[in-house]
Design an enzyme around this catalytic site. Structure first.
Site, PDB file in Angstrom:
ATOM      1  CG  HIS A 307      52.993  64.592 -17.022  1.00  0.00           C
ATOM      2  ND1 HIS A 307      52.864  63.474 -16.122  1.00  0.00           N
ATOM      3  CD2 HIS A 307      51.760  64.856 -17.268  1.00  0.00           C
ATOM      4  CE1 HIS A 307      51.915  63.120 -16.145  1.00  0.00           C
ATOM      5  NE2 HIS A 307      51.044  63.867 -16.496  1.00  0.00           N
ATOM      6  CG  ASP A 364      45.947  70.004 -19.435  1.00  0.00           C
ATOM      7  OD1 ASP A 364      44.899  69.582 -19.772  1.00  0.00           O
ATOM      8  OD2 ASP A 364      46.492  70.174 -18.190  1.00  0.00           O
TER       9      ASP A 364
HETATM   10  N1  CMC Z   1      58.110  75.774 -16.361  1.00  0.00           N
HETATM   11  C1  CMC Z   1      59.176  76.012 -15.948  1.00  0.00           C
HETATM   12  N2  CMC Z   1      60.129  75.150 -15.153  1.00  0.00           N
HETATM   13  C2  CMC Z   1      59.237  73.897 -14.998  1.00  0.00           C
HETATM   14  C3  CMC Z   1      57.970  73.464 -15.306  1.00  0.00           C
HETATM   15  C4  CMC Z   1      57.258  74.448 -16.195  1.00  0.00           C
HETATM   16  N3  CMC Z   1      56.181  74.201 -16.633  1.00  0.00           N
HETATM   17  N4  CMC Z   1      57.672  71.977 -14.832  1.00  0.00           N
HETATM   18  C5  CMC Z   1      58.842  72.052 -14.139  1.00  0.00           C
HETATM   19  N5  CMC Z   1      59.697  72.773 -14.087  1.00  0.00           N
HETATM   20  C6  CMC Z   1      60.935  72.823 -13.567  1.00  0.00           C
HETATM   21  C7  CMC Z   1      60.909  73.024 -12.182  1.00  0.00           C
HETATM   22  O1  CMC Z   1      60.927  74.319 -11.661  1.00  0.00           O
HETATM   23  C8  CMC Z   1      62.024  72.129 -11.650  1.00  0.00           C
HETATM   24  O2  CMC Z   1      63.127  72.907 -11.704  1.00  0.00           O
HETATM   25  P1  CMC Z   1      64.565  72.815 -10.710  1.00  0.00           P
HETATM   26  O3  CMC Z   1      65.065  71.270 -10.686  1.00  0.00           O
HETATM   27  O4  CMC Z   1      65.700  73.625 -11.334  1.00  0.00           O
HETATM   28  O5  CMC Z   1      64.111  73.119  -9.276  1.00  0.00           O
HETATM   29  C9  CMC Z   1      62.025  70.956 -12.500  1.00  0.00           C
HETATM   30  O6  CMC Z   1      61.266  71.382 -13.716  1.00  0.00           O
HETATM   31  C10 CMC Z   1      61.319  69.818 -11.917  1.00  0.00           C
HETATM   32  O7  CMC Z   1      59.842  70.078 -11.682  1.00  0.00           O
HETATM   33  P2  CMC Z   1      59.089  69.865 -10.508  1.00  0.00           P
HETATM   34  O8  CMC Z   1      58.185  70.920 -10.171  1.00  0.00           O
HETATM   35  O9  CMC Z   1      59.881  69.141  -9.520  1.00  0.00           O
HETATM   36  O10 CMC Z   1      58.274  68.564 -11.369  1.00  0.00           O
HETATM   37  P3  CMC Z   1      56.894  67.939 -10.841  1.00  0.00           P
HETATM   38  O11 CMC Z   1      57.118  66.668 -11.034  1.00  0.00           O
HETATM   39  O12 CMC Z   1      56.767  68.238  -9.256  1.00  0.00           O
HETATM   40  O13 CMC Z   1      55.851  68.860 -11.377  1.00  0.00           O
HETATM   41  C11 CMC Z   1      54.106  69.562 -12.976  1.00  0.00           C
HETATM   42  C12 CMC Z   1      55.125  68.371 -12.457  1.00  0.00           C
HETATM   43  C13 CMC Z   1      53.267  69.209 -14.165  1.00  0.00           C
HETATM   44  C14 CMC Z   1      53.494  69.997 -11.885  1.00  0.00           C
HETATM   45  C15 CMC Z   1      55.160  70.588 -13.450  1.00  0.00           C
HETATM   46  O14 CMC Z   1      55.688  70.332 -14.428  1.00  0.00           O
HETATM   47  C16 CMC Z   1      54.291  71.958 -13.801  1.00  0.00           C
HETATM   48  O15 CMC Z   1      53.955  72.661 -13.197  1.00  0.00           O
HETATM   49  N6  CMC Z   1      53.857  71.971 -15.130  1.00  0.00           N
HETATM   50  C17 CMC Z   1      52.864  73.298 -15.539  1.00  0.00           C
HETATM   51  C18 CMC Z   1      51.627  72.935 -15.066  1.00  0.00           C
HETATM   52  C19 CMC Z   1      50.808  72.017 -16.112  1.00  0.00           C
HETATM   53  O16 CMC Z   1      50.975  71.990 -17.313  1.00  0.00           O
HETATM   54  N7  CMC Z   1      50.342  70.947 -15.512  1.00  0.00           N
HETATM   55  C20 CMC Z   1      49.414  69.949 -16.280  1.00  0.00           C
HETATM   56  C21 CMC Z   1      50.025  68.645 -16.168  1.00  0.00           C
HETATM   57  S1  CMC Z   1      49.407  67.360 -17.356  1.00  0.00           S
HETATM   58  C22 CMC Z   1      47.728  67.230 -16.913  1.00  0.00           C
HETATM   59  C23 CMC Z   1      47.570  66.380 -15.935  1.00  0.00           C
HETATM   60  O17 CMC Z   1      47.432  65.197 -15.985  1.00  0.00           O
HETATM   61  O18 CMC Z   1      47.415  66.979 -14.503  1.00  0.00           O
END
Ligand code: CMC
Length: 428
Positions: A307, A364
């Site tokens: 998240h 989710d």
């Molecule tokens: N699986 C694998 N790796 C992950 C995941 C995941 N679900 N989420 C983040 N990472 C890794 C990402 O690759 C990155 O690694 P590195 O530092 O080595 O490059 C690190 O963790 C930080 O991730 P980020 O993408 O920079 O983090 P963010 O804050 O931009 O993204 C997120 C947040 C929710 C989009 C992401 O965690 C994600 O894609 N999760 C899966 C989709 C999901 O479940 N979304 C629902 C969110 S809750 C409902 C809502 O309110 O929207």
């Protein structure tokens, strides 16, 4: 004394005010930065950028705290109803008995949807994704209710638009599902409450008696409350940005529905169940999927994990996980996917990759398991999220308009060509 940040650029220092919220969170106010220094800030994905001051939701991602208008969500999920929480979020205070009765009556009275909107719905292919259909139908309200077009018209007109969208969205959502399965539209039954009415419209078979299961209604009530508001997330920021141009409530919410649809946001609940189903078909082992999620050359992510703001745990996920076990037990549903979810969660929480990045199950991860147990089809999961998020979008749009916030317009750093002369096609 007010705190100040000092910025030093090429030997010249600038003072920037620090502002503080009611829960002591702090921000450097850079609103005059460009006029004083000629510089802008850059922050892709707005990871460190506060776009507004808001008095609706408080969230502390490190401590896993979430409250609406000061009330902790666990108390609201336990004791309140979705309509009462909607009132709280939209109008700022819990309603008195009288206010709640009046609000409920006003919403109930408007649950019918114009027959011509049904015609639009029926012109979509029955296999169209419901989120696309609903985004279109909500924006079509601007045509049916032209009084909603000008958000500056009057407080009464805005309030009518608010009540209408809350009242009609469940009908539209249920009709979209009715249409998908080729069943005639079930009309609202205003003797029922908001949640029971929606469930009946979704599932009742015309000409058969239908009794709403209180276990199903309770679970849905809780889920909608837990989704009702979440400050400046992707879809809410979209609603505020669209509304900042003085676009109508309906077009702003339609844009919010589109933003929510993506799998990194609300679309994750559908993606989680599809992922868990794939793991089950694949023999149930979560290891392969954990490895895929960790592989930087593989676009796969563990859906329902991670998240932007929660770096400890998502308080909504904690409540939903408990509820998922309870609902399945009460309904006597045995879902192998719940076991896979628990195993996957355990494996991920013990894995260094997920530990290092503070990736925890989000709202989710378990909600889809409950929706499935309630009989809600997978493609409708994100619609449930949208229905829950309506009061949040409405309140944020209303707050932005009442504070007369300026039009949203970020800047950029240009990385393209420098100026060059046009070349005739024959000479390129
Ligand atoms: N699986 C694998 N790796 C992950 C995941 C995941 N679900 N989420 C983040 N990472 C890794 C990402 O690759 C990155 O690694 P590195 O530092 O080595 O490059 C690190 O963790 C930080 O991730 P980020 O993408 O920079 O983090 P963010 O804050 O931009 O993204 C997120 C947040 C929710 C989009 C992401 O965690 C994600 O894609 N999760 C899966 C989709 C999901 O479940 N979304 C629902 C969110 S809750 C409902 C809502 O309110 O929207």
């Amino acid at each position: 004394m007010a705190e100040i940040a000092t910025l030093n650029i090429n030997g010249k220092s600038y003072e920037l005010p620090i502002i503080e919220g009611t829960e002591n969170e702090k921000a450097i106010d850079i609103s005059k930065l460009r006029s004083e220094t000629g510089l802008i800030t850059i922050d892709p994905g707005f990871k460190n950028t506060g776009s507004t001051k808001s008095s609706i939701t408080f969230l502390d991602g490190e401590k896993g705290i979430l409250s609406y208008r000061g009330y902790p969500i666990d108390q609201l999920a336990e004791k309140s109803t979705f309509l009462e929480v909607s009132y709280l979020i939209i109008y700022g205070e819990l309603p008195t008995e009288e206010q709640l009765a009046d609000f409920t009556r006003r919403v109930q009275r408007r649950s019918l949807v114009h027959e011509d909107i049904k015609k639009i719905l029926h012109s979509f292919p029955s296999n169209a994704h419901p989120m696309g259909v609903l985004s279109s139908l909500v924006t079509s309200f601007t045509a049916f209710y032209p009084g909603s077009l000008d958000p500056n018209r009057s407080a009464e007109a805005v309030d009518l638009s608010i009540v209408r969208i809350l009242a009609k969205f469940p009908t539209l959502a249920a009709w979209t599902y009715n249409n998908q399965i080729g069943r005639q539209a079930n009309y609202p039954d205003n003797r029922l409450d908001y949640i029971a009415n929606f469930i009946k419209m979704m599932f009742a078979v015309p000409s058969e008696e239908y009794k709403v299961d209180p276990v199903v209604a309770d679970a849905l009530n809780k889920l909608l409350i837990l989704h009702a508001e979440h400050e400046q997330n992707c879809s809410t920021s979209t609603v505020r940005l669209v509304g900042s141009s003085h676009a109508s409530l309906y077009s702003s919410i339609s844009a919010g529905i589109s933003a929510l649809w993506g799998p990194l946001h609300g679309g994750a609940n559908q993606a989680v169940i599809e992922m868990l189903e794939n793991i089950r078909k694949d023999g149930g082992g979560s290891k392969k999927y954990l490895e895929k999620a960790k592989d930087k050359n593989d676009p796969f992510r563990l859906m329902g994990f991670g998240h932007r703001v929660y770096k400890n745990f998502d308080p909504r996920a904690k409540i939903i996980k408990k509820a998922a076990h309870g609902v399945l037990k009460k309904l006597g549903v045995q879902d192998p996917v719940l076991e896979i979810a628990s195993e996957l969660e355990k494996a991920a929480l013990e894995d260094q990759y997920f530990v290092d990045r503070k990736l925890y199950p989000n709202v989710d991860f378990y909600s889809g398991v409950i929706y499935r147990a309630l009989g809600i089809p997978t493609e409708m999961f994100t619609v449930m999220f949208a229905m829950g998020r309506l009061p949040g979008w409405i309140a944020q749009w209303k707050e932005m308009r009442e504070n007369n916030e300026p039009i949203g317009r970020p800047r950029q750093i240009y990385t393209g060509y420098n100026t060059r002369d046009y070349v005739e096609p024959s000479k390129r």
